[in-house]
Structure formats: structure tokens, C-alpha cells
Design a protein around this motif. Structure first.
Motif, PDB file in Angstrom:
ATOM      1  N   GLY A  40      34.953  36.208  24.351  1.00 51.43           N
ATOM      2  CA  GLY A  40      35.240  34.792  24.188  1.00 51.43           C
ATOM      3  C   GLY A  40      36.711  34.465  24.380  1.00 51.43           C
ATOM      4  O   GLY A  40      37.128  33.313  24.200  1.00 51.43           O
ATOM      5  N   LYS A  41      37.497  35.467  24.768  1.00 49.82           N
ATOM      6  CA  LYS A  41      38.927  35.257  24.964  1.00 49.82           C
ATOM      7  C   LYS A  41      39.251  35.020  26.434  1.00 49.82           C
ATOM      8  O   LYS A  41      38.536  35.477  27.321  1.00 49.82           O
ATOM      9  CB  LYS A  41      39.704  36.478  24.464  1.00 49.82           C
ATOM     10  CG  LYS A  41      39.578  36.717  22.963  1.00 49.82           C
ATOM     11  CD  LYS A  41      40.384  37.925  22.536  1.00 49.82           C
ATOM     12  CE  LYS A  41      40.274  38.159  21.021  1.00 49.82           C
ATOM     13  NZ  LYS A  41      41.047  39.361  20.605  1.00 49.82           N
ATOM     14  N   ARG A  42      40.359  34.311  26.633  1.00 53.31           N
ATOM     15  CA  ARG A  42      40.805  34.064  28.003  1.00 53.31           C
ATOM     16  C   ARG A  42      41.467  35.311  28.572  1.00 53.31           C
ATOM     17  O   ARG A  42      42.149  36.047  27.864  1.00 53.31           O
ATOM     18  CB  ARG A  42      41.802  32.910  28.048  1.00 53.31           C
ATOM     19  CG  ARG A  42      41.159  31.555  27.885  1.00 53.31           C
ATOM     20  CD  ARG A  42      42.124  30.433  28.191  1.00 53.31           C
ATOM     21  NE  ARG A  42      41.426  29.154  28.173  1.00 53.31           N
ATOM     22  CZ  ARG A  42      40.730  28.671  29.191  1.00 53.31           C
ATOM     23  NH1 ARG A  42      40.662  29.363  30.310  1.00 53.31           N
ATOM     24  NH2 ARG A  42      40.115  27.504  29.103  1.00 53.31           N
ATOM     25  N   LYS A  43      41.274  35.521  29.865  1.00 49.77           N
ATOM     26  CA  LYS A  43      41.982  36.603  30.540  1.00 49.77           C
ATOM     27  C   LYS A  43      42.289  36.171  31.964  1.00 49.77           C
ATOM     28  O   LYS A  43      41.613  35.307  32.529  1.00 49.77           O
ATOM     29  CB  LYS A  43      41.165  37.887  30.516  1.00 49.77           C
ATOM     30  CG  LYS A  43      39.873  37.851  31.308  1.00 49.77           C
ATOM     31  CD  LYS A  43      39.192  39.216  31.265  1.00 49.77           C
ATOM     32  CE  LYS A  43      37.917  39.217  32.105  1.00 49.77           C
ATOM     33  NZ  LYS A  43      37.258  40.536  32.106  1.00 49.77           N
ATOM     34  N   GLN A  44      43.307  36.788  32.517  1.00 55.76           N
ATOM     35  CA  GLN A  44      43.741  36.412  33.863  1.00 55.76           C
ATOM     36  C   GLN A  44      43.089  37.308  34.911  1.00 55.76           C
ATOM     37  O   GLN A  44      42.923  38.508  34.718  1.00 55.76           O
ATOM     38  CB  GLN A  44      45.268  36.505  33.989  1.00 55.76           C
ATOM     39  CG  GLN A  44      46.001  35.344  33.340  1.00 55.76           C
ATOM     40  CD  GLN A  44      47.438  35.270  33.794  1.00 55.76           C
ATOM     41  OE1 GLN A  44      48.085  36.284  34.032  1.00 55.76           O
ATOM     42  NE2 GLN A  44      47.958  34.042  33.899  1.00 55.76           N
ATOM     43  N   LYS A  45      42.727  36.681  36.020  1.00 54.49           N
ATOM     44  CA  LYS A  45      42.180  37.396  37.178  1.00 54.49           C
ATOM     45  C   LYS A  45      43.036  37.037  38.384  1.00 54.49           C
ATOM     46  O   LYS A  45      43.663  35.961  38.423  1.00 54.49           O
ATOM     47  CB  LYS A  45      40.736  36.966  37.432  1.00 54.49           C
ATOM     48  CG  LYS A  45      39.774  37.355  36.348  1.00 54.49           C
ATOM     49  CD  LYS A  45      39.458  38.841  36.381  1.00 54.49           C
ATOM     50  CE  LYS A  45      38.665  39.200  37.633  1.00 54.49           C
ATOM     51  NZ  LYS A  45      38.340  40.644  37.683  1.00 54.49           N
ATOM     52  N   GLU A  46      43.043  37.918  39.348  1.00 45.49           N
ATOM     53  CA  GLU A  46      43.825  37.660  40.552  1.00 45.49           C
ATOM     54  C   GLU A  46      43.067  38.148  41.767  1.00 45.49           C
ATOM     55  O   GLU A  46      42.491  39.238  41.769  1.00 45.49           O
ATOM     56  CB  GLU A  46      45.190  38.356  40.470  1.00 45.49           C
ATOM     57  CG  GLU A  46      46.148  37.945  41.581  1.00 45.49           C
ATOM     58  CD  GLU A  46      47.535  38.544  41.392  1.00 45.49           C
ATOM     59  OE1 GLU A  46      48.510  37.777  41.268  1.00 45.49           O
ATOM     60  OE2 GLU A  46      47.635  39.780  41.369  1.00 45.49           O
ATOM     61  N   VAL A  47      43.049  37.303  42.797  1.00 45.72           N
ATOM     62  CA  VAL A  47      42.471  37.697  44.079  1.00 45.72           C
ATOM     63  C   VAL A  47      43.573  37.563  45.115  1.00 45.72           C
ATOM     64  O   VAL A  47      44.460  36.710  44.986  1.00 45.72           O
ATOM     65  CB  VAL A  47      41.260  36.822  44.469  1.00 45.72           C
ATOM     66  CG1 VAL A  47      40.101  37.052  43.535  1.00 45.72           C
ATOM     67  CG2 VAL A  47      41.629  35.347  44.509  1.00 45.72           C
ATOM     68  N   GLY A  48      43.531  38.391  46.135  1.00 41.52           N
ATOM     69  CA  GLY A  48      44.624  38.309  47.106  1.00 41.52           C
ATOM     70  C   GLY A  48      44.332  38.989  48.407  1.00 41.52           C
ATOM     71  O   GLY A  48      43.179  39.267  48.755  1.00 41.52           O
ATOM     72  N   GLY A  49      45.433  39.244  49.120  1.00 43.31           N
ATOM     73  CA  GLY A  49      45.323  39.842  50.435  1.00 43.31           C
ATOM     74  C   GLY A  49      45.204  38.796  51.521  1.00 43.31           C
ATOM     75  O   GLY A  49      44.813  39.106  52.651  1.00 43.31           O
ATOM     76  N   PHE A  50      45.538  37.519  51.183  1.00 39.97           N
ATOM     77  CA  PHE A  50      45.412  36.437  52.158  1.00 39.97           C
ATOM     78  C   PHE A  50      46.656  36.372  53.047  1.00 39.97           C
ATOM     79  O   PHE A  50      47.791  36.511  52.574  1.00 39.97           O
ATOM     80  CB  PHE A  50      45.214  35.093  51.446  1.00 39.97           C
ATOM     81  CG  PHE A  50      44.012  35.072  50.543  1.00 39.97           C
ATOM     82  CD1 PHE A  50      42.740  35.013  51.079  1.00 39.97           C
ATOM     83  CD2 PHE A  50      44.160  35.145  49.158  1.00 39.97           C
ATOM     84  CE1 PHE A  50      41.632  35.003  50.256  1.00 39.97           C
ATOM     85  CE2 PHE A  50      43.058  35.142  48.326  1.00 39.97           C
ATOM     86  CZ  PHE A  50      41.789  35.078  48.874  1.00 39.97           C
TER      87      PHE A  50
END
Length: 405
Positions: free
Chosen positions: A35-45
């Protein structure tokens, strides 16, 4: 737009990047387990515009509640988990599990260490194309693809991945020549009725033991599979009703006599009751009486599980005959009979089909007797045998009409 964009690893001090660093998009999600917030990252653009397009898609899915956080699991790890799940469904036989393991090994060459979420449709199709380039048969590639489809479909169901890379994949096919197409139309080899009669007639004088004649007589007169025959027990035979019940099949890939398994029939339709003639039952009864003597002789070590075509030697007494043994003995007897030695016990199943068709039995009755729901080979044999009769019917109809005109 929620989230932030950045060029990871950019060392350029100017506004304009010249080092080729890729764009990344960072955003927040709520972990469903904590139920906690967490950061995600997508890349390679390559450009910021591409990163922004991906950001729009992610934010839309988050808003609609359709967002799936793809897992980091590799193909090898997930394939092992899938195989355990597949086996525990209780719907597949040991032999099928063995085939699936073999087909997974083909896919391991391409995806073993790749993360499931990183495998693209292009990569998957290229893997199938490469299998063809390496000279694998179409059936082999088709089998690997069939297993691949099941694995990735399950991954989508479990939300390990969002999209199935196998969805639009095709098995590459070789353009066949006219000669190859013509050969495909050839019927499987089987014995004509005169040849079958001759084959059976030479067995009593040349058999290795008393089982040979009843084995080949039963195969020829019932059309059952060799694996079904090896699994037969005396409790499956009703001498009064003159029937044989097919409820199981024999499995022994290593041909180790004492390491056999009895499995459920090939399909639901394979479980059936076959009517048999007295000729077959008389020979089986003779075998039963002779078997009793062997059982008494080796009563301390006899594998007393009630197998009809049990081994008769002291070391293996009572254990069921295995398919390879039947193949070897048939090859020897065919040579003695001066018949095609490339025929197999399964050829007697085709022979049974052809003779039933010649006798005027309907295709539906034949399929039911053989335990088929649908089989192109059986249909082709049936159509080939009944073709002259169909022409005869057409001719008689024309004659009838001519007599009226």
C-alpha cells in the motif's frame, strides 16, 4: 504530466546533448502488497518525445486501473514454474510432460537469460525463423511454438507481462515442390486381406514364444494401438460378452521392462469397448491357460498384475510386453512372410481400417472402434477403399434412370 524525465548518464554541459544518452521517465505507483508508494522508471528512449509518449500510456493505464507492473523474472525461471503448474493441473500425461520439457529446451537457446517482459514479438518470431534456418523439421518448430504460446499466455494471465509476444507469430513453412505434395497424398502402408491372412498363417511355425500369434491376431482384428495392447489386463476381457475394454495405455520410453507406467488413454474417445470375434478369444484363452503354468512355475517372483501379454522368462515373468519388442518381432515375421519389412504394429491398425471399409462398415463406426474423434489418415484410407463402391452406386443410378427415359 505526472512524473519526471531525464537523460541518464549525460555528461554534456551544453543544452544540446551530443553523447547519445537515452531518455528515461520516472513515475510513482502504489505497491498492491504494502500500500506504499514506490518509484518506477522506464527508459532507453532515443528522444524525449518517445519518452513522453510512453509516459502518456502509463498515466492512462494508471488512471483506468489497467496498469500492470511487469515482473523481473527470466524466461528460464518462469518456464520452470510453468512446468510445475502444468504438471499439477492433472490433465496431462507423463509422456506429454516429457515432450514439453524437450520443446522448452529449444526455446532456451534464445530466451534462457532474458527477462520475460523484455522478450518482443520480433525476437520471438526471429527465434522460430532461426529454428527453421538450423534445419529443424516443421513439426519440431510447431511443437516449440505450441509450448511457447502456453508459457507466455500463462504469464499474461498471472500479470507477469502485459503483452504476449507469441500472439502474431507464425511457424515458417518451406515451399513444397509438386513431387513432395504428390507424395503427401500417398496412403499409409497396410496389408491387403490376402497379405494379412498369409502373415498370420506363418506365425505359428515361426513365433519366438506363444504370445506372438495372439498378439498380432488381436492387433489385426481389433485395430487397437500397440500401447493399448501392452497395457491389457485379463480383467479388461469379457469372454462371455466377447468384448475388450480399452481403459489405459503403456508408457516406457527407455524400454526398461520393469520401469513401465500405465497412463490414461490418448484421448477421451480412446477409452472404449471393442467387440471381438471368437477366433481372438479362443487364442487369448489358450494364452491364459499357458500363462497360469508360468505363474505357478515362478510364483515367488512372478509380477502378478494380471497382464494379458506378460513376459514369460524367469527374470521378467509377469511384466507386460513392451512396444519395441512387438516391433522387432513383427519385422522378423514380415521378412519370413516375404512382406514389406517396413510395416509396423500401427500398420495393422491401418489394415483393420481398410478391411472394415471394404466390408462396408461406416466411417463413423470405424472411428468409434478405433477410438478416434477425428483422424485424417483413417478418413483417407476409408475414402480410398470406398471410392470404387461410390462409383458403382453412381453407375447403377444412371442405369436406373436410363431405363425410365
Amino acid at each position: 504530466m505526472k512524473g519526471s524525465f531525464r537523460r541518464r548518464g549525460c555528461k554534456c554541459k551544453k543544452k544540446r546533448c551530443t553523447c547519445g544518452a537515452k531518455w528515461y521517465y520516472r513515475y510513482d505507483i502504489v505497491d498492491p502488497t504494502t500500500g506504499k508508494r514506490k518509484q518506477k522508471e522506464v527508459g532507453g528512449f532515443r528522444t524525449k518525445a518517445e519518452a513522453e509518449e510512453e509516459a502518456k500510456r502509463i498515466q492512462y493505464e494508471l488512471l483506468q486501473g489497467t496498469y500492470i507492473e511487469e515482473k523481473e523474472i527470466t524466461f528460464e525461471e518462469f518456464a520452470k514454474e510453468w512446468l510445475i503448474w502444468y504438471e499439477n493441473t492433472g490433465k496431462v500425461k507423463v509422456s506429454t510432460i516429457r515432450v514439453r520439457k524437450h520443446e522448452i529446451s529449444r526455446l532456451m537457446d534464445y530466451f534462457q537469460y532474458l527477462k520475460m517482459k523484455d522478450i518482443t514479438r520480433k525476437q520471438y518470431q526471429e527465434a522460430l525463423n532461426d529454428l527453421k534456418a538450423r534445419g529443424y523439421a516443421e513439426n519440431t518448430i510447431d511443437g516449440a511454438h505450441r509450448t511457447g504460446r502456453m508459457i507466455f499466455k500463462r504469464a499474461v494471465e498471472l500479470e507477469v507481462i502485459k503483452t504476449d509476444p507469441t500472439e502474431y507469430a507464425i511457424v515458417p513453412k518451406v515451399q513444397k515442390t509438386v513431387e513432395e505434395l504428390e507424395r503427401e497424398k500417398e496412403l499409409p502402408k497396410y496389408l491387403e486381406k490376402e497379405e494379412l491372412a498369409h502373415f498370420l498363417s506363418i506365425i505359428p511355425d515361426h513365433q519366438m514364444d506363444i504370445r506372438d500369434y495372439p498378439i498380432f491376431l488381436t492387433l489385426a482384428y481389433t485395430g487397437m494401438r500397440a500401447g493399448e495392447l501392452c497395457a491389457l489386463k485379463w480383467s479388461d476381457i469379457d469372454f462371455e460378452e466377447q468384448t475388450i475394454s480399452i481403459t489405459k495405455t503403456y508408457y516406457n520410453p527407455r524400454n526398461a521392462i520393469k520401469e513401465y507406467e500405465l497412463l490414461t488413454p490418448k484421448t477421451k474417445k480412446s477409452k472404449r469397448v471393442i467387440d471381438v470375434t471368437k477366433d481372438v478369444l479362443i487364442e487369448l484363452d489358450k494364452l491364459r491357460k499357458a500363462q497360469k503354468e508360468v505363474r505357478m512355475k515362478y510364483r515367488k517372483t512372478y509380477h502378478n498384475e494380471g497382464f494379458v501379454f506378460a513376459q514369460l522368462d524367469e527374470v521378467n515373468a509377469g511384466y507386460p510386453a513392451y512396444v519395441k519388442l512387438i516391433e522387432i518381432r513383427m519385422k522378423r515375421l514380415l521378412k519370413i512372410a516375404d512382406l514389406n519389412p517396413s510395416l509396423t504394429p500401427h500398420s495393422l491398425r491401418h489394415t483393420h481400417t481398410s478391411l472394415l471399409a471394404e466390408a462396408g462398415v461406416s466411417l463413423e463406426q470405424i472411428m468409434d472402434r478405433l477410438g478416434h474423434t477425428d483422424d485424417d489418415t483413417t478418413k483417407n484410407i476409408y475414402l480410398h477403399i470406398t471410392k470404387p463402391k461410390k462409383k458403382e452406386a453412381s453407375h447403377k443410378f444412371s442405369e436406373l434412370m436410363r431405363s425410365l427415359l
